[in-house]
Enzyme design. Structure first.
Site, PDB file in Angstrom:
ATOM      1  N   ASN A   1     -10.054  -0.850  -1.237  1.00 51.75           N
ATOM      2  CA  ASN A   1      -8.611  -0.600  -1.176  1.00 51.75           C
ATOM      3  C   ASN A   1      -7.969  -1.158  -2.445  1.00 51.75           C
ATOM      4  O   ASN A   1      -7.925  -2.376  -2.638  1.00 51.75           O
ATOM      5  CB  ASN A   1      -8.045  -1.287   0.079  1.00 51.75           C
TER       6      ASN A   1
ATOM      7  N   HIS B   1      -3.839   7.115   1.495  1.00 53.05           N
ATOM      8  CA  HIS B   1      -4.092   5.750   1.049  1.00 53.05           C
ATOM      9  C   HIS B   1      -5.477   5.319   1.537  1.00 53.05           C
ATOM     10  O   HIS B   1      -5.883   5.657   2.650  1.00 53.05           O
ATOM     11  CB  HIS B   1      -3.002   4.813   1.593  1.00 53.05           C
TER      12      HIS B   1
ATOM     13  N   CYS C   1       0.812  -1.222   0.000  1.00 51.18           N
ATOM     14  CA  CYS C   1       0.000   0.000   0.000  1.00 51.18           C
ATOM     15  C   CYS C   1       0.847   1.275   0.000  1.00 51.18           C
ATOM     16  O   CYS C   1       0.331   2.355  -0.285  1.00 51.18           O
ATOM     17  CB  CYS C   1      -0.973  -0.004   1.178  1.00 51.18           C
TER      18      CYS C   1
END
Ligand code: COA
Length: 390
Positions: free
Chosen positions: A347, A317, A149
């Site tokens: 995500n 993020h 990520c």
């Protein structure tokens, strides 16, 4: 004759912003004029979302979960998954084509590719060279970044460093993921979730799918890309980064099997145990993410003398909306400065931040000259922040 002269080389002290490090380690003059370190300006962006939209209610047909739980705990309302003919490099290539178009840059002008993903098409090679081939580019250097990520920010730092050092002038930076390969359900279960089959999961399949419910409801598939170009003039460009990596707690978020610490690196027993599917201690990761994202954001702002009010946008993020709301509160930022897209896409790992950048620059929420902070936390553990003038 144009002559460059090194005025000062120290290079022993560390710390400070990138501009400060440059100023105290290397200053060049050319024809009596001081040469400025090039800045990496983001001159274009593009995205590609996987085609199959799957709502929380559809997930709840094959997993013991609910729209209410997913929405309130994570902010996710739907995600998109790739069809079997689409791999990560395909989403990356489609996004890259759009980014090149929006930048007005020909593929032959790119002299470096950086591809961030944790879901590459193959164990090796990475997606960088696959992208180069799909775009029909010359054989330029292709880096693969796998910081999950935080992958986009690690890639941004790498691209920026190449441009600052004069080793590249035009960089194509891509973040893309196809997470559906991690999903535990069978093809038949998935068809049932989408309403394409009347056969519900068996009790065993339901329990198996539900074992991973805290994890699988969070992710979605997408690709996004930016084009960076060297500029010696003006104030636009990447200003500073602060990246971190610490492996002590790697097992709180990792894929426990299918790696070369196993002999062989994959076997039927690992698959039967589900060791090819990530494990995640959600509460631990949540705490780490909130702590580190808020701290690294503050570090970058403070050392560049920027107050949060001066920022136009903070692109965080998209792992969990609650993580970002915590950071937003810590930094004292109003809602309009912290955009989200987790509700639409879940995500998308390395793609979340360029996706936000692409959305915000297209709809005018970010315009040239705006100060933007990007912040991420991911498996590894890895985290960081980058400050950019759009
Ligand atoms: N649907 C319904 N219930 C679920 C569920 C789901 N999808 N997933 C977990 N639950 C249940 C748990 O079994 C638990 O039940 P119990 O109380 O009966 O034991 C309960 O919900 C609470 O679980 P918990 O894991 O404590 O929830 P949480 O509030 O911490 O939220 C996450 C879980 C995963 C959403 C959250 O911890 C998170 O987002 N963490 C960070 C993840 C992350 O950032 N990952 C990517 C890294 S970049």
């Amino acid at each position: 004759m144009r002559r460059s002269k090194v005025l000062l080389v120290i290079g022993l002290r560390s710390g400070g912003t990138l501009d400060e490090v440059w100023n105290r380690t290397m200053r060049l003059t050319r024809g009596g004029r001081e040469v400025r370190m090039p800045r990496a300006v983001i001159i274009g962006s593009g995205s590609e979302i996987a085609p199959t939209r799957v709502t929380n209610d559809q997930m709840a047909r094959i997993i013991d979960t609910s729209d209410e739980w997913i929405r309130t705990r994570s902010g996710v309302e739907a995600r998109h998954f790739a069809t079997p003919d689409i791999a990560t490099s395909d989403l990356g290539a489609a996004a890259a084509r759009r980014a090149l178009d929006s930048a007005g840059v020909d593929k032959d002008e790119v002299d470096l590719v950086v591809f961030a993903t944790m879901t590459p098409d193959h164990f090796f090679p990475g997606c960088g060279t696959l992208l180069q081939d799909k775009l029909g580019m010359p054989p330029v250097p292709c880096f693969d970044v796998r910081q999950q990520c935080s992958g986009f920010l690690y890639g941004l730092q790498l691209a920026d460093a190449h441009i600052r050092a004069g080793m590249a002038r035009t960089v194509l930076l891509v973040g893309a993921e196809v997470h559906i390969g991690f999903m535990p359900w069978t093809r038949e279960n998935y068809a049932y979730a989408l309403g394409e089959s009347d056969v519900p999961p068996t009790k065993e399949e339901w329990e198996w799918n539900s074992r991973f419910r805290h994890l699988v409801v969070l992710f979605g598939d997408a690709g996004s890309a930016v084009v960076l170009r060297a500029s010696e003039e003006g104030e636009r460009g990447v200003i500073d980064h602060d990246l971190h990596g610490a492996g002590a707690d790697f097992d709180k978020l990792c894929v426990p099997g299918t790696g070369f610490k196993h002999r062989p690196y994959i076997d039927a027993e690992q698959l039967a145990r589900g060791d090819h599917i990530p494990v995640m201690d959600g509460r631990f990761v949540f705490k780490m993410a909130t702590t580190h994202m808020a701290a690294v954001a503050k570090t970058v702002l403070e050392r560049n003398g920027i107050a949060p009010e001066q920022l136009k946008m903070v692109l965080m993020h998209q792992a969990n909306k609650r993580i970002n709301e915590y950071c937003q509160k810590t930094l004292g930022l109003p809602d309009e400065k912290v955009p989200h897209n987790i509700h639409k896409y879940g995500n998308t790992t390395a793609a979340t931040i360029p996706l936000l950048w692409d959305e915000c620059t297209r709809d005018g929420r970010i315009t040239p000259g705006d100060l933007v902070l990007m912040v991420a936390f991911g498996a590894g553990m890895t985290w960081g922040a980058s400050l950019v003038r759009a």
